[in-house]
Design a protein around this motif. Structure first.
Motif, PDB file in Angstrom:
ATOM      1  N   GLU A 227     -17.305  33.013  22.714  1.00  8.83           N
ATOM      2  CA  GLU A 227     -17.212  33.677  21.415  1.00  8.83           C
ATOM      3  C   GLU A 227     -17.836  35.057  21.552  1.00  8.83           C
ATOM      4  N   SER A 257     -13.411  24.430  25.763  1.00  9.34           N
ATOM      5  CA  SER A 257     -12.313  23.504  25.451  1.00  9.34           C
ATOM      6  C   SER A 257     -11.164  23.687  26.427  1.00  9.34           C
ATOM      7  N   GLU A 304      -2.884  27.880  15.581  1.00  5.46           N
ATOM      8  CA  GLU A 304      -4.326  28.117  15.510  1.00  5.46           C
ATOM      9  C   GLU A 304      -4.992  27.821  16.853  1.00  5.46           C
ATOM     10  N   HIS A 305      -4.609  26.699  17.465  1.00  6.54           N
ATOM     11  CA  HIS A 305      -5.181  26.334  18.755  1.00  6.54           C
ATOM     12  C   HIS A 305      -4.826  27.371  19.825  1.00  6.54           C
ATOM     13  N   ARG A 307      -3.981  30.553  19.521  1.00  3.83           N
ATOM     14  CA  ARG A 307      -4.644  31.846  19.332  1.00  3.83           C
ATOM     15  C   ARG A 307      -6.135  31.758  19.637  1.00  3.83           C
ATOM     16  N   ARG A 308      -6.745  30.629  19.287  1.00  5.39           N
ATOM     17  CA  ARG A 308      -8.166  30.454  19.602  1.00  5.39           C
ATOM     18  C   ARG A 308      -8.362  30.380  21.117  1.00  5.39           C
ATOM     19  N   TRP A 309      -7.465  29.636  21.783  1.00  7.08           N
ATOM     20  CA  TRP A 309      -7.560  29.523  23.236  1.00  7.08           C
ATOM     21  C   TRP A 309      -7.340  30.878  23.913  1.00  7.08           C
ATOM     22  N   ALA A 311      -7.922  33.849  22.681  1.00  3.10           N
ATOM     23  CA  ALA A 311      -9.105  34.684  22.465  1.00  3.10           C
ATOM     24  C   ALA A 311     -10.248  34.263  23.382  1.00  3.10           C
ATOM     25  N   GLN A 312     -10.456  32.953  23.542  1.00  2.54           N
ATOM     26  CA  GLN A 312     -11.514  32.467  24.424  1.00  2.54           C
ATOM     27  C   GLN A 312     -11.221  32.844  25.874  1.00  2.54           C
TER      28      GLN A 312
END
Length: 358
Positions: A227, A257, A304-305, A307-309, A311-312
């Motif tokens: 993050e 994750s 959502e998953h 885009r989060r992945w 970004a991470q």
């Protein structure tokens, strides 16, 4: 905790302070994984640094080694992780590792450490108890927060350098240290104190503590998440530690994750190319109820998953750019228990082996 008899300031200085001048380590050092015995674990609040410190202690205790895990913040987080009663100010075994190794834990009580300090250096044990009854110790540590850190770091140094029968009592000491925002000041506080005292026990102790913390036998490991804020705090902390001449160890990415979709599907979902129509036929073939409404919900979760992945994953480049050895620990789907700690320890053990062989 039992300790050998103290025969005045000279004996006390040997245990709490002596060990070389702080000025001997003016330049930043790179810790050699094979010689590190003091592992300081820090991280932004919420990154799981206490969990990582506990897992690291288990990893280091494998194959018959003896490890001390020290808590500095008085939260009794170690006791909760190992499902034991609150830790007193004494070293107690909390776990047995592979090959007969053991982990002992110590929650440093500042008041007790202050009394121990007065007794060792000045033979003021009775006076110390009187000060405690008067509330003077709490008052002193409240108006002078640096005093608290001096006592904590002094006790850490004593544990690292303690010897019996010619060899160290502990093969490694792991410290669940304060967060990244104040880790450099915490480790460097005795150096500041040394500047105020040109001679005497306080000067000797301060120089001895800094000689340990600035030597290759110490490594400061930083725990982060993928993050923005934790990664930025990690970068800032590394810069501060290097400026202070303190050795930086590994960066530990916690709670990482795994992607739930193949690479091509992740990229398509992240770009908004996945629609409910793409899932409707598959849902119908599987005879699942819900139709278009279920398909739309699944698409929203997939996007959502993805885009989060994405970004991470981009932040992995930022972590790699920090220039330190890095290891990732997986996100646990359940509560952290002893079994989970041992699983994390296996990951860290493999990392330590790789680093030692490099």
């Amino acid at each position: 905790m039992e300790r050998p008899p103290c025969s005045g300031p000279v004996r006390a200085c040997e245990r709490w302070g002596a060990g070389g001048s702080a000025d001997s380590y003016a330049e930043p050092v790179t810790p050699d994984p094979r010689s590190v015995r003091c592992h300081v674990v820090t991280g932004k609040g919420g990154t799981g640094k206490t969990t990582v410190a506990a897992a690291l202690a288990l990893a280091l205790a494998a194959d018959g080694h003896h490890v001390l895990l020290i808590e500095t913040e008085g939260r009794q987080g170690i006791a909760q992780l190992f499902d034991t009663p609150p830790l007193p100010y004494e070293e107690r075994r909390v776990a047995v590792a592979r090959g007969g190794g053991e982990v002992k834990a110590l929650a440093i009580d500042v008041e007790a450490a202050f009394l121990e300090y007065l007794d060792m250096f000045y033979n003021l044990k009775r006076a110390g108890y009187a000060l405690r009854k008067m509330g003077a110790i709490d008052f002193a540590t409240a108006i002078a927060p640096g005093l608290r850190d001096v006592l904590l770091t002094g006790k850490i140094k004593e544990a690292v350098t303690r010897r019996e029968h010619g060899r160290p009592v502990y093969d490694a000491v792991v410290v669940d240290a304060p967060p990244t925002g104040r880790i450099t000041r915490f480790l460097n506080v005795t150096n500041e104190v040394a500047g105020l005292a040109r001679s005497g026990p306080i000067k000797t102790q301060s120089d001895g503590v800094m000689a340990v913390f600035r030597s290759p036998q110490t490594a400061v490991h930083l725990v982060t998440l993928l993050e923005d804020m934790p990664v930025q705090e990690t970068a800032d902390a590394i810069a501060d530690l290097r400026e202070a001449g303190l050795p930086v160890g590994s960066v530990i990415v916690n709670m990482a994750s795994e992607p739930l979709l193949p690479a091509a599907a992740l990229a398509r979902a992240a770009d908004g190319g996945l629609t409910a129509a793409d899932l409707t036929s598959a849902l119908s073939a599987a005879e699942l109820p819900g139709g278009d409404q279920l398909a739309e919900g699944l698409v929203a979760e997939a996007v959502e998953h993805a885009r989060r992945w994405t970004a991470q994953d981009a932040l992995r480049d930022d972590v790699e750019a920090l220039g330190r050895p890095t290891v990732e620990l997986p996100l646990s789907v359940g509560p952290i228990d002893l079994g989970c700690l041992f699983e994390l320890a296996e990951r860290l053990e493999g990392h330590l082996s790789t680093e030692a062989a490099a």
